[in-house]
Write a protein that holds these residues in place. Structure first.
Motif, PDB file in Angstrom:
ATOM      1  N   ALA A  58       0.835  -1.207   0.000  1.00 37.59           N
ATOM      2  CA  ALA A  58       0.000   0.000   0.000  1.00 37.59           C
ATOM      3  C   ALA A  58       0.867   1.253   0.000  1.00 37.59           C
ATOM      4  CB  ALA A  58      -0.926  -0.013   1.216  1.00 37.59           C
ATOM      5  N   PHE A  59       1.955   1.227   0.760  1.00 39.72           N
ATOM      6  CA  PHE A  59       2.858   2.381   0.825  1.00 39.72           C
ATOM      7  C   PHE A  59       3.544   2.620  -0.524  1.00 39.72           C
ATOM      8  CE2 PHE A  59       7.384   3.556   1.442  1.00 39.72           C
ATOM      9  CZ  PHE A  59       7.197   4.897   1.756  1.00 39.72           C
ATOM     10  N   ILE A  60       4.100   1.555  -1.116  1.00 40.27           N
ATOM     11  CA  ILE A  60       4.827   1.690  -2.380  1.00 40.27           C
ATOM     12  C   ILE A  60       3.887   2.128  -3.502  1.00 40.27           C
ATOM     13  CG2 ILE A  60       6.176   0.438  -4.123  1.00 40.27           C
ATOM     14  CD1 ILE A  60       7.140  -1.390  -1.807  1.00 40.27           C
ATOM     15  N   GLU A  61       2.712   1.531  -3.528  1.00 42.59           N
ATOM     16  CA  GLU A  61       1.727   1.929  -4.543  1.00 42.59           C
ATOM     17  C   GLU A  61       1.356   3.391  -4.371  1.00 42.59           C
ATOM     18  OE1 GLU A  61      -2.671   0.517  -6.244  1.00 42.59           O
ATOM     19  OE2 GLU A  61      -1.890  -0.302  -4.362  1.00 42.59           O
ATOM     20  N   GLY A  62       1.201   3.831  -3.110  1.00 46.26           N
ATOM     21  CA  GLY A  62       0.859   5.223  -2.849  1.00 46.26           C
ATOM     22  C   GLY A  62       1.925   6.192  -3.333  1.00 46.26           C
ATOM     23  N   VAL A  63       3.196   5.859  -3.129  1.00 51.60           N
ATOM     24  CA  VAL A  63       4.290   6.719  -3.602  1.00 51.60           C
ATOM     25  C   VAL A  63       4.298   6.766  -5.130  1.00 51.60           C
ATOM     26  CG1 VAL A  63       6.794   7.025  -3.684  1.00 51.60           C
ATOM     27  CG2 VAL A  63       5.699   6.333  -1.545  1.00 51.60           C
ATOM     28  N   SER A  64       4.057   5.618  -5.755  1.00 50.21           N
ATOM     29  CA  SER A  64       3.989   5.561  -7.222  1.00 50.21           C
ATOM     30  C   SER A  64       2.916   6.506  -7.753  1.00 50.21           C
ATOM     31  CB  SER A  64       3.695   4.121  -7.663  1.00 50.21           C
ATOM     32  OG  SER A  64       3.346   4.066  -9.021  1.00 50.21           O
ATOM     33  N   HIS A  65       1.730   6.450  -7.158  1.00 52.05           N
ATOM     34  CA  HIS A  65       0.633   7.306  -7.612  1.00 52.05           C
ATOM     35  C   HIS A  65       0.917   8.777  -7.308  1.00 52.05           C
ATOM     36  CE1 HIS A  65      -1.201   3.645  -8.552  1.00 52.05           C
ATOM     37  NE2 HIS A  65      -2.009   3.474  -7.516  1.00 52.05           N
ATOM     38  N   ILE A  67       3.849  10.298  -7.246  1.00 52.06           N
ATOM     39  CA  ILE A  67       4.781  10.831  -8.251  1.00 52.06           C
ATOM     40  C   ILE A  67       4.077  11.026  -9.582  1.00 52.06           C
ATOM     41  CG2 ILE A  67       6.882  10.357  -9.570  1.00 52.06           C
ATOM     42  CD1 ILE A  67       7.971   8.866  -7.151  1.00 52.06           C
ATOM     43  N   ARG A  68       3.212  10.081  -9.931  1.00 50.14           N
ATOM     44  CA  ARG A  68       2.506  10.201 -11.212  1.00 50.14           C
ATOM     45  C   ARG A  68       1.595  11.424 -11.217  1.00 50.14           C
ATOM     46  NH1 ARG A  68       1.390   5.525 -15.182  1.00 50.14           N
ATOM     47  NH2 ARG A  68       0.345   6.624 -16.867  1.00 50.14           N
ATOM     48  N   LYS A  99      13.255   6.669   0.857  1.00 51.74           N
ATOM     49  CA  LYS A  99      14.227   7.702   0.482  1.00 51.74           C
ATOM     50  C   LYS A  99      13.698   8.545  -0.685  1.00 51.74           C
ATOM     51  CE  LYS A  99      19.087   8.334  -0.840  1.00 51.74           C
ATOM     52  NZ  LYS A  99      18.762   9.223  -1.960  1.00 51.74           N
ATOM     53  N   ILE A 100      13.097   7.875  -1.667  1.00 52.15           N
ATOM     54  CA  ILE A 100      12.554   8.594  -2.822  1.00 52.15           C
ATOM     55  C   ILE A 100      11.405   9.502  -2.396  1.00 52.15           C
ATOM     56  CG2 ILE A 100      11.241   8.310  -4.972  1.00 52.15           C
ATOM     57  CD1 ILE A 100      12.973   5.860  -5.575  1.00 52.15           C
ATOM     58  N   GLU A 101      10.536   9.011  -1.509  1.00 49.93           N
ATOM     59  CA  GLU A 101       9.419   9.834  -1.044  1.00 49.93           C
ATOM     60  C   GLU A 101       9.930  11.052  -0.279  1.00 49.93           C
ATOM     61  OE1 GLU A 101       5.169   9.285   1.254  1.00 49.93           O
ATOM     62  OE2 GLU A 101       6.991   8.566   2.218  1.00 49.93           O
ATOM     63  N   ASP A 102      10.935  10.859   0.573  1.00 49.95           N
ATOM     64  CA  ASP A 102      11.506  11.987   1.316  1.00 49.95           C
ATOM     65  C   ASP A 102      12.101  13.026   0.363  1.00 49.95           C
ATOM     66  OD1 ASP A 102      10.787  10.836   3.706  1.00 49.95           O
ATOM     67  OD2 ASP A 102      12.763   9.994   4.137  1.00 49.95           O
ATOM     68  N   LEU A 144      11.202  13.494  -2.721  1.00 53.31           N
ATOM     69  CA  LEU A 144      10.071  14.136  -3.407  1.00 53.31           C
ATOM     70  C   LEU A 144       9.504  15.273  -2.561  1.00 53.31           C
ATOM     71  CD1 LEU A 144       7.876  14.220  -5.653  1.00 53.31           C
ATOM     72  CD2 LEU A 144       6.602  12.543  -4.298  1.00 53.31           C
ATOM     73  N   LYS A 145       9.318  15.023  -1.271  1.00 54.41           N
ATOM     74  CA  LYS A 145       8.758  16.044  -0.379  1.00 54.41           C
ATOM     75  C   LYS A 145       9.634  17.293  -0.359  1.00 54.41           C
ATOM     76  CE  LYS A 145       6.450  12.827   2.790  1.00 54.41           C
ATOM     77  NZ  LYS A 145       6.479  12.220   4.155  1.00 54.41           N
ATOM     78  N   VAL A 146      10.949  17.113  -0.283  1.00 53.90           N
ATOM     79  CA  VAL A 146      11.875  18.248  -0.244  1.00 53.90           C
ATOM     80  C   VAL A 146      11.811  19.040  -1.548  1.00 53.90           C
ATOM     81  CG1 VAL A 146      14.308  18.915  -0.167  1.00 53.90           C
ATOM     82  CG2 VAL A 146      13.450  17.176   1.417  1.00 53.90           C
ATOM     83  N   ARG A 147      11.849  18.335  -2.675  1.00 59.24           N
ATOM     84  CA  ARG A 147      11.841  19.005  -3.986  1.00 59.24           C
ATOM     85  C   ARG A 147      10.516  19.733  -4.235  1.00 59.24           C
ATOM     86  NH1 ARG A 147      15.703  17.175  -7.844  1.00 59.24           N
ATOM     87  NH2 ARG A 147      17.197  15.731  -6.931  1.00 59.24           N
ATOM     88  N   VAL A 148       9.410  19.092  -3.892  1.00 60.44           N
ATOM     89  CA  VAL A 148       8.100  19.718  -4.097  1.00 60.44           C
ATOM     90  C   VAL A 148       7.949  20.937  -3.202  1.00 60.44           C
ATOM     91  CG1 VAL A 148       5.615  19.395  -3.799  1.00 60.44           C
ATOM     92  CG2 VAL A 148       6.972  17.614  -4.913  1.00 60.44           C
TER      93      VAL A 148
END
Length: 374
Positions: A64-71, A73-74, A131-134, A136-140
């Motif tokens: 659920a977490f990985i799918e959520g990060v995928s969506h 980013i999309r 790490k990718i989600e973190d 993403l948060k910083v860049r956004v």
């Protein structure tokens, strides 16, 4: 529009190739509108059944977490493309469209050695996505900060005359500033313009006759200048307010104006740079997340299939994309290929059947869960 796939596995009774042929034949004969692909999972390290049971709940939560990060980013990509006016780009994993990557999945042995314990593989994937989600948060946040500053400036420049920044509406020649004279800026409701012209010269004693000039108007207000003696400015403000006219404080400063223009240009440049950088990062990161997600799904199918069918591992894993109207028939075919004895055991969950393995599977005699590519 969402693209939905089923990732399923069936127990092998005789041979995987025979089962695959029977499944192909049944699908093509009864639900020809349902694409079908093999999902090749390597021989992973089984470990103990206790370790698989302990891992099962983690697989459900982590998916659920990985799918959520995928969506996430999309959706960020879609927003950035819309704002940038970019034509929607087909997302890829190492140059391969995501749909093709799923339907032609190949395990990356170099990245995830098959001899590693399953929990080690799952933990590595989860850590990478965190790490990718973190990131993403910083860049956004950085991009949104610049965008918010620009929006604030634009609101000041595009709001009504009662509140907006007037510096880009007033030119040096509109303002008189001498030892004795000064120019004030009046905001006048459009329906009060006649009243302004008939009264501004007599509001106080030291107003320069015929000195008022309209500089700008919006849907509600008009911006006028009026020139008068310095000593009479405060008195004029008071009298104007009593008549419903707003005198805006304003001091024309070429250096300040130039500084504002430079700040605006810098923010616009920074926004475009950050937007382009974020978009490119999202393209690359979506591919990384999707690839990791599919490897995670392979581990999930492997673990749940062993828990469902037992040892040694003997199952056929497939990807299907049934239409809504074909779902019932596809499930009927999958159930039939599982064997009637096994099917009846799983069919009646309320009557003592075991239900799904892994937390989200329905009560089917085969392993099956949905992958939504939004």
């Amino acid at each position: 529009m969402a693209t939905r796939y089923w990732l399923a596995s069936l127990p092998v009774q005789n041979s995987a190739s025979s089962l695959w042929s029977r499944l192909q034949e049944s699908i093509s004969k009864h639900v020809f509108d349902t694409p079908l692909y093999r999902f090749n999972i390597p021989n992973l390290r089984v470990g103990t059944l206790d370790s698989l049971l302990a891992l099962s709940d983690d697989l459900f939560k982590s998916n659920a977490f990985i799918e959520g990060v995928s969506h996430k980013i999309r959706r960020q990509i879609e927003e950035l493309e819309r704002v940038s006016g970019v034509i929607s780009t087909s997302l890829t994993v190492d140059g391969v469209p995501v749909d093709s990557y799923l339907t032609r999945f190949v395990w990356d042995e170099a990245k995830y050695p098959t001899m590693s314990p399953l929990k080690e593989i799952v933990d590595a994937i989860h850590s990478q996505i965190v790490k990718i989600e973190d990131d993403l948060k910083v860049r956004v946040a950085e991009y949104n900060n610049v965008r918010s500053q620009l929006n604030a400036i634009n609101r000041k420049q595009s709001g009504s005359l009662a509140v907006r920044d007037l510096s880009n509406l007033v030119k040096p020649q509109d303002i008189i500033s001498s030892e004795h004279l000064t120019t004030l800026l009046a905001i006048v409701l459009k329906y009060s313009e006649k009243d302004w012209f008939s009264s501004y010269e007599t509001l106080t004693a030291y107003v320069v006759p015929r000195s008022s000039k309209k500089l700008y108007e919006d849907n509600e207000y008009a911006l006028y200048t009026v020139t008068l003696f310095h000593r009479d400015a405060d008195n004029f403000r008071t009298k104007a307010r009593e008549r419903g006219f707003q005198i805006r404080d304003f001091e024309y400063d070429p250096e300040t104006q130039e500084s504002r223009n430079q700040e605006l240009e810098k923010l616009m440049h920074d926004q475009e740079t950050l937007r382009s950088s974020l978009l490119q990062w999202c393209y690359a990161s979506y591919g990384e997340v999707f690839s990791s997600w599919m490897h995670f799904c392979a581990v999930r199918v492997f673990a749940e299939s062993i828990l469902r069918y037992g040892l040694p591992p003997s199952f056929l894993s497939v990807v299907l994309a049934p239409s809504t109207k074909s779902e019932k028939k596809v499930r009927s075919i999958l159930e039939e290929l599982c064997g009637s004895a096994n099917s009846s055991y799983w069919k009646f969950e309320d009557e003592g059947g075991m239900g799904g393995v892994g937390g989200d599977a329905d009560a089917y005699p085969y392993v099956c869960f949905t992958i939504n590519i939004v």
